[in-house]
Design an enzyme around this catalytic site. Sequence first.
Site, mmCIF file in Angstrom:
data_model
loop_
_atom_site.group_PDB
_atom_site.id
_atom_site.type_symbol
_atom_site.label_atom_id
_atom_site.label_comp_id
_atom_site.label_asym_id
_atom_site.label_seq_id
_atom_site.Cartn_x
_atom_site.Cartn_y
_atom_site.Cartn_z
ATOM 1 N N CYS A 279 45.697 -33.854 98.426
ATOM 2 C CA CYS A 279 45.897 -35.171 99.029
ATOM 3 C C CYS A 279 46.319 -34.949 100.483
ATOM 4 O O CYS A 279 47.245 -34.169 100.749
ATOM 5 C CB CYS A 279 46.980 -35.940 98.271
ATOM 6 S SG CYS A 279 47.445 -37.487 99.087
ATOM 7 N N ASP B 297 44.689 -32.625 93.767
ATOM 8 C CA ASP B 297 43.827 -33.596 93.105
ATOM 9 C C ASP B 297 42.808 -32.806 92.301
ATOM 10 O O ASP B 297 42.293 -31.789 92.771
ATOM 11 C CB ASP B 297 43.104 -34.476 94.133
ATOM 12 C CG ASP B 297 44.044 -35.440 94.837
ATOM 13 O OD1 ASP B 297 44.894 -36.038 94.150
ATOM 14 O OD2 ASP B 297 43.919 -35.596 96.061
ATOM 15 N N SER C 233 23.745 -20.893 93.500
ATOM 16 C CA SER C 233 24.890 -21.370 92.720
ATOM 17 C C SER C 233 26.205 -20.630 92.998
ATOM 18 O O SER C 233 27.266 -21.248 92.990
ATOM 19 C CB SER C 233 24.577 -21.346 91.228
ATOM 20 O OG SER C 233 24.297 -20.042 90.797
ATOM 21 N N HIS D 299 39.523 -38.488 98.367
ATOM 22 C CA HIS D 299 38.447 -38.241 97.406
ATOM 23 C C HIS D 299 37.086 -38.632 97.977
ATOM 24 O O HIS D 299 36.115 -37.873 97.879
ATOM 25 C CB HIS D 299 38.666 -39.043 96.118
ATOM 26 C CG HIS D 299 39.962 -38.792 95.424
ATOM 27 N ND1 HIS D 299 40.725 -37.657 95.583
ATOM 28 C CD2 HIS D 299 40.639 -39.550 94.535
ATOM 29 C CE1 HIS D 299 41.810 -37.729 94.829
ATOM 30 N NE2 HIS D 299 41.781 -38.877 94.186
ATOM 31 N N GLU D 300 37.029 -39.813 98.561
ATOM 32 C CA GLU D 300 35.768 -40.320 99.103
ATOM 33 C C GLU D 300 35.232 -39.405 100.199
ATOM 34 O O GLU D 300 34.022 -39.185 100.305
ATOM 35 C CB GLU D 300 35.960 -41.742 99.656
ATOM 36 C CG GLU D 300 36.437 -42.752 98.635
ATOM 37 C CD GLU D 300 37.964 -42.788 98.434
ATOM 38 O OE1 GLU D 300 38.416 -43.706 97.726
ATOM 39 O OE2 GLU D 300 38.695 -41.919 98.966
ATOM 40 N N VAL E 238 20.002 -24.701 96.849
ATOM 41 C CA VAL E 238 21.309 -24.080 97.036
ATOM 42 C C VAL E 238 21.507 -22.989 95.979
ATOM 43 O O VAL E 238 21.142 -23.162 94.816
ATOM 44 C CB VAL E 238 22.452 -25.125 96.990
ATOM 45 C CG1 VAL E 238 22.593 -25.769 95.626
ATOM 46 C CG2 VAL E 238 23.770 -24.503 97.429
#
Length: 165
Positions: A56, A63, A80, A97-98, A78
């Site tokens: 956070c 988080d 892995s 988060h966004e 991509v």
Amino acid sequence: MSGREKEDLSGITLLGNQGTVYPSEYSPGILESFENKHPNRDYFVKFNCPEFTSLCPMTGQPDFAAIYISYIPDQRMVESKSLKLYMFSFRNHGDFHEDCINIMMNDLIDLMSPRYIEVWGKFTPRGGISIDPYCNWGQPGTKYETMAEHRLMNHDLYPENINNR
């Protein structure tokens, strides 16, 4: 011809490397890609990352989330192990988060220019609220842009039953 030729994997340095170093800070440069052997076909590649962590930006508290990345490749894909290390690089990164979800999508678009991509984060509750940001993108001016609009409007038609994750 079956299998991959050496030159196809020339940009791959992390896969098979026994001296893996886990990044301690956000590291988009760790992402690696390889040639899509089936660029004439549309197909989804999906990654499920159930142990994602970030911080956070206000409290520094961890988080936790499950991150789902789905994409339709074009010329590049991509690798892995590099994706795993990239996801690990968020461990000490402070962002909402966004922001984390949009940053991931932007970095993957920059890496491989997929036809279509979506990234969905399902974060565990903090303060009694879980946050599940979803973002997507389709190549502009193509059917994939239309697909992105449709999937954005319909991405949560069948919401899951959440029981404190």
